[in-house]
Design an enzyme around this catalytic site. Structure first.
Site, PDB file in Angstrom:
ATOM      1  N   HIS A  11       2.691 -12.767  -5.024  1.00 57.93           N
ATOM      2  CA  HIS A  11       1.472 -12.860  -3.952  1.00 57.93           C
ATOM      3  C   HIS A  11       0.872 -14.431  -4.032  1.00 57.93           C
ATOM      4  CE1 HIS A  11      -2.257 -11.501  -2.066  1.00 57.93           C
ATOM      5  NE2 HIS A  11      -1.755 -10.137  -2.017  1.00 57.93           N
ATOM      6  N   HIS A  30      -0.999  -2.245  -4.203  1.00 57.03           N
ATOM      7  CA  HIS A  30      -0.478  -3.137  -5.369  1.00 57.03           C
ATOM      8  C   HIS A  30      -0.287  -2.315  -6.672  1.00 57.03           C
ATOM      9  CE1 HIS A  30      -0.149  -6.212  -2.618  1.00 57.03           C
ATOM     10  NE2 HIS A  30      -1.375  -6.814  -2.658  1.00 57.03           N
ATOM     11  N   ARG A  70       0.896  -1.070  -0.015  1.00 55.12           N
ATOM     12  CA  ARG A  70      -0.188   0.053   0.060  1.00 55.12           C
ATOM     13  C   ARG A  70       0.728   1.234   0.128  1.00 55.12           C
ATOM     14  NH1 ARG A  70      -2.463  -4.065   3.060  1.00 55.12           N
ATOM     15  NH2 ARG A  70      -4.700  -4.144   2.454  1.00 55.12           N
ATOM     16  N   ASP A  93      -2.539  -9.430   8.598  1.00 55.84           N
ATOM     17  CA  ASP A  93      -2.456  -8.841   7.178  1.00 55.84           C
ATOM     18  C   ASP A  93      -1.475  -7.626   7.427  1.00 55.84           C
ATOM     19  OD1 ASP A  93      -2.507  -7.812   4.441  1.00 55.84           O
ATOM     20  OD2 ASP A  93      -4.419  -6.987   4.520  1.00 55.84           O
ATOM     21  N   GLU A 142       4.724 -12.306   1.573  1.00 59.86           N
ATOM     22  CA  GLU A 142       5.197 -11.548   0.241  1.00 59.86           C
ATOM     23  C   GLU A 142       6.431 -10.709   1.064  1.00 59.86           C
ATOM     24  OE1 GLU A 142       1.601  -9.331  -0.889  1.00 59.86           O
ATOM     25  OE2 GLU A 142       0.678 -10.391   0.623  1.00 59.86           O
TER      26      GLU A 142
END
Length: 347
Positions: A178, A106, A81, A250, A314
């Site tokens: 991803h 992304h 982000r 996340d 990631e």
């Protein structure tokens, strides 16, 4: 062992995608497609020698094009982000796509996950190299950026991903993969029982929109402490502000790293016995536990994927790093070379 190229369906504009299959001498195979330079499958053995595909994905390119989730995709020019979908380089502000709550995720609506890459195959070294010329101001980023993503299937059952790029203007370069992994098999349900270890003493704290505040929170005494391995789901429902804002994990983990290629994470599947080790030279890794996967996403073999049926690790620069002076900078200077490696090794 070797490499095979086959058709992978057509996009709505008539362009045809390729599927490239790599097989090593141990019987392990991976599949990648030139659409999004995407990792489609990883087929590897369990403790009893039974093979299964451990990466979530789709049966052909049309499903990748119409469904969200970035399954297996190469993310660029900037992964993760950017707050306010804006950043400043050399005194000039750039505005990019606002595709998530007024922020950029992304790299916006048409990231590198939605293009057909050029393909080069090296059968001797079991390597597929995808390349893309990203013109100045593509996605709103300055500079012509020539980038390659190489997938290598090694003889010790590892998927090695190598990113290289050059630019003619200062820009952001922060590539990642991803893939959603489920080591019991892509169609086997929840990953909450997977055993996870991450070599990180802190996470980048985020606000309600998942944008970093700039603070590095210690993991000590929190649900984010994976320095001693534990089941992914053990603490995921704890009453913790960071977990509530992410709907689960996340978050970017600030890795204990010196910039060299080293092991930073490990995942174990309790039933199959499969193990995945993760190596990288990156400073961070985003753990995402598939908190927002929808049952409408029908994957390979007709499997309806569901919430938390895959996890992502990631490797990357910290999220919104371009807007935080205390984070390692993702700015690639004109004429310099961007290079990073990540390895997912299976046993």
């Amino acid at each position: 062992m070797g490499i095979k190229i086959s058709r992978f369906g057509k996009l709505s504009d008539g362009r045809e995608a390729k599927l490239i299959t790599l097989a090593n001498k141990n019987g392990m195979t991976i599949e990648v497609t030139d659409y999004g330079a995407t990792l489609v499958s990883v087929v590897t053995a369990d403790k009893n020698g039974k093979y299964a595909d451990v990466v979530l994905g789709y049966a052909d390119v049309t499903d990748y094009a119409k469904n969200g989730g970035y399954f297996g995709a190469t993310i660029g020019r900037c992964g993760n982000r950017i707050g306010g979908a804006a950043f400043t380089i050399n005194g000039k502000e750039y505005q990019i796509d606002k595709n998530e709550n007024g922020n950029s995720l992304h790299s916006g609506f048409k990231g590198y996950d939605k293009i057909i890459w050029d393909t080069q195959v090296d059968e001797e070294n079991l390597t597929v190299t995808f390349s893309h010329h990203s013109p100045d101001m593509e996605q709103g980023f300055p500079g012509n950026f020539d980038v390659t993503v190489a997938y290598t299937l090694t003889e010790d059952n590892a998927v090695k991903i190598t990113y290289d790029g050059k630019t003619d203007r200062d820009t952001i370069a922060n590539m990642t993969n991803h893939s959603y992994f489920n080591l019991e098999g892509h169609d086997s349900g929840s990953i909450l029982y997977h055993i996870l270890w991450i070599d990180a003493d802190g996470i980048t704290a985020v606000d309600a929109e998942s944008i970093p505040t700039g603070e590095i929170l210690p993991v000590e005494g929190t649900p984010f402490d994976f320095r001693t391995e534990k089941p992914v789901g053990r603490d995921i429902e704890q009453d913790n502000e960071q977990l509530r804002m992410g709907g689960g994990y996340d978050h970017n983990f600030a890795l204990n790293t010196d910039g060299s290629l080293k092991k930073i994470a490990q995942v174990k599947a309790p039933v199959s016995g499969r193990v995945m080790e993760v190596f990288t030279d990156c400073v961070g890794v985003q753990l995402y536990t598939g908190n927002f996967i929808e049952k409408t996403q029908i994957g390979k073999d007709g499997k309806a994927y569901d919430k938390r049926c895959g996890l992502c690790l990631e490797t990357q620069f910290y999220p919104d790093a371009v807007n935080h002076e205390n984070f390692a900078s993702p700015v690639l200077k004109a004429g310099e070379t961007y290079h990073t490696e990540t390895i997912y090794r299976f046993s």
